[in-house]
Design a protein around this motif. Structure first.
Motif, PDB file in Angstrom:
ATOM      1  N   THR A  96       0.830  -1.106  -0.018  1.00 59.38           N
ATOM      2  CA  THR A  96      -0.036   0.002   0.169  1.00 59.38           C
ATOM      3  C   THR A  96       0.773   1.355   0.091  1.00 59.38           C
ATOM      4  O   THR A  96       0.359   2.518  -0.107  1.00 59.38           O
ATOM      5  CB  THR A  96      -0.953   0.137   1.279  1.00 59.38           C
ATOM      6  N   LYS A  97       2.130   1.215   0.193  1.00 66.90           N
ATOM      7  CA  LYS A  97       3.100   2.262   0.270  1.00 66.90           C
ATOM      8  C   LYS A  97       3.930   2.405  -0.878  1.00 66.90           C
ATOM      9  O   LYS A  97       4.999   3.444  -0.866  1.00 66.90           O
ATOM     10  CB  LYS A  97       3.814   2.179   1.541  1.00 66.90           C
ATOM     11  N   MET A  98       3.960   1.683  -1.898  1.00 69.23           N
ATOM     12  CA  MET A  98       4.716   1.648  -2.920  1.00 69.23           C
ATOM     13  C   MET A  98       4.769   2.880  -3.865  1.00 69.23           C
ATOM     14  O   MET A  98       3.660   3.157  -4.193  1.00 69.23           O
ATOM     15  CB  MET A  98       4.808   0.244  -3.811  1.00 69.23           C
ATOM     16  N   ILE A  99       6.005   3.316  -4.181  1.00 66.62           N
ATOM     17  CA  ILE A  99       6.154   4.373  -5.190  1.00 66.62           C
ATOM     18  C   ILE A  99       6.512   3.854  -6.340  1.00 66.62           C
ATOM     19  O   ILE A  99       7.532   3.260  -6.697  1.00 66.62           O
ATOM     20  CB  ILE A  99       7.270   5.311  -4.767  1.00 66.62           C
ATOM     21  N   PRO A 100       5.806   4.092  -7.517  1.00 64.10           N
ATOM     22  CA  PRO A 100       6.086   3.822  -8.925  1.00 64.10           C
ATOM     23  C   PRO A 100       7.559   4.248  -9.302  1.00 64.10           C
ATOM     24  O   PRO A 100       7.561   5.391  -9.094  1.00 64.10           O
ATOM     25  CB  PRO A 100       4.678   4.384  -9.870  1.00 64.10           C
TER      26      PRO A 100
END
Length: 411
Positions: free
Chosen positions: A251-255
């Motif tokens: 839920t916290k991942m950055i593309p």
């Protein structure tokens, strides 16, 4: 010469029955001795004249090997499988150790090795000390378990005798023995190996380092040094995040970011679920590479998922079964012992051969050369550094990667 060696060479049939037979033989018989009469090898190295004169007189190395054979017949008759496994481990280690010392003896040094049964019992260790069986030794190898190593520390310091801890991964600060030689890498060194690799291979401007630490029993053993490395140590240039599960990470991942994910747990159920989720996240297009717990080497997980995540694991021990030296060792071990060598057989050989070579090349002054010698053996590599309070610490270990359905070293 190696005491009690003659009764440990010919084995056949079920391994536990072999173990019981061996132990009965050892318990019933007086020690037999053998002396290697090969001339001492001249090293040809330039030494201080005083040291050289001393080492020329050194013709026989005395080594005490303290292992839990559990030779008392009551233990043999009523021992649990766990107790018999300890004895089997000790036999495996001894068999490999003997082969290593014999190989070193071929270079010209004579050896007198006392094989002493600790019974994994500190009362027995006290008896061995009081009876004088360790007196006059140049090197003690063992005990193999941390409690025994800790118990014999006072004797080591009082008598200025080096002690090799051959199998325990316990951090040397738990012993506080300047004469201790720690062969197995402690967990801090595993964390450093992972951290140093990430620093060399990952751009801090593009990479987020993530620690997955559920903080259950044992998880912080690896979690703490990894956290310290990236929050207080050499890895502070990286963006560091910590979560209790990979499900929170999702839920916290950055593309567009590269994720170096470290899992501090070796709990099978937790790891299986984490691998499954990470593999799905990777297949969905996220840039994820995984670093696992050292215990994963001995556990069985989905190889395809491990490969997909380019999973890397640190290990103190790795055997290349395709190498000529390993093939020759396995063949000879089978001939002598009538069964396959295991992990402890390889470890025993490497320790026996390495320290045997040290004696053969440097005589009584072997300890002064411990930090300058480099050894790459059948399953272990040794690079020792000296700490004035904690003794000699082996800081060489493997970084293994799952690739092509195998686990091979990349460092």
């Amino acid at each position: 010469m190696i005491l009690v060696q003659n009764h440990l060479q010919r084995l056949s049939g079920n391994r536990f029955w072999c173990l019981i037979f061996i132990c009965f033989c050892l318990a019933a018989c007086s020690p037999k001795t053998r002396t290697n009469k090969s001339p001492k090898k001249e090293t040809g190295k330039k030494e201080d004249k005083k040291d050289l004169a001393s080492e020329k007189k050194f013709t026989e190395a005395n080594i005490s090997l303290l292992i839990p054979l559990n030779l008392n017949s009551a233990k043999i008759k009523s021992g649990s499988k766990a107790e018999l496994e300890k004895s089997a481990m000790a036999i495996d280690f001894y068999q490999g150790f003997k082969m290593g010392v014999d190989s070193a003896a071929a270079t010209g040094m004579n050896f007198k090795v006392k094989v002493l049964d600790t019974r994994d019992n500190n009362v027995q260790i006290t008896s061995l000390i009081k009876s004088g069986q360790i007196t006059g030794t140049n090197l003690i190898i063992g005990p193999v378990f941390p409690d025994g190593v800790k118990f014999i520390t006072n004797y080591s310091i009082a008598n200025n005798v080096p002690i090799v801890s051959p199998l325990a991964a316990t951090h040397p600060n738990e012993f506080n023995n300047p004469n201790l030689i720690s062969v197995v890498n402690n967990i801090d060194l595993h964390a450093d190996k992972i951290g140093d690799y990430i620093r060399r291979e990952y751009d801090p401007g593009k990479t987020i380092v993530v620690l997955i630490d559920p903080k259950k029993t044992g998880d912080e053993v690896l979690g703490n040094p990894l956290r310290d490395y990236f929050q207080k140590g050499r890895g502070t240039r990286y963006t560091f995040q910590e979560y209790s599960s990979v499900f929170t990470l999702e839920t916290k991942m950055i593309p567009g970011k590269q994720y170096a994910v470290m899992i501090s747990s070796s709990d099978r159920a937790f790891v299986v679920g984490s691998l499954d989720k990470l593999a799905k996240m990777k297949s969905a297009g996220n840039a994820i590479e995984l670093f696992g717990h050292p215990n994963w080497v001995k556990q069985n997980y989905n190889t395809e998922k491990l490969q997909l995540l380019r999973t890397k694991i640190t290990s103190s021990y790795w055997v290349d079964y395709k190498s000529r030296a390993v093939i020759n060792f396995v063949r000879k071990y089978r001939q002598l012992n009538k069964f396959e060598p295991g992990e402890y057989s390889f470890k025993g050989f490497d320790i026996g051969f390495f320290f045997g070579q040290l004696f053969a090349e440097h005589g009584a002054g072997y300890l002064k050369h411990l930090t300058t010698e480099r050894y790459d053996g059948l399953g272990n590599s040794f690079r020792f550094v000296k700490d004035e309070k904690l003794g000699y610490i082996n800081n060489s270990l493997f970084l293994l990667e799952y690739k092509n359905y195998t686990l091979d070293p990349i460092e």
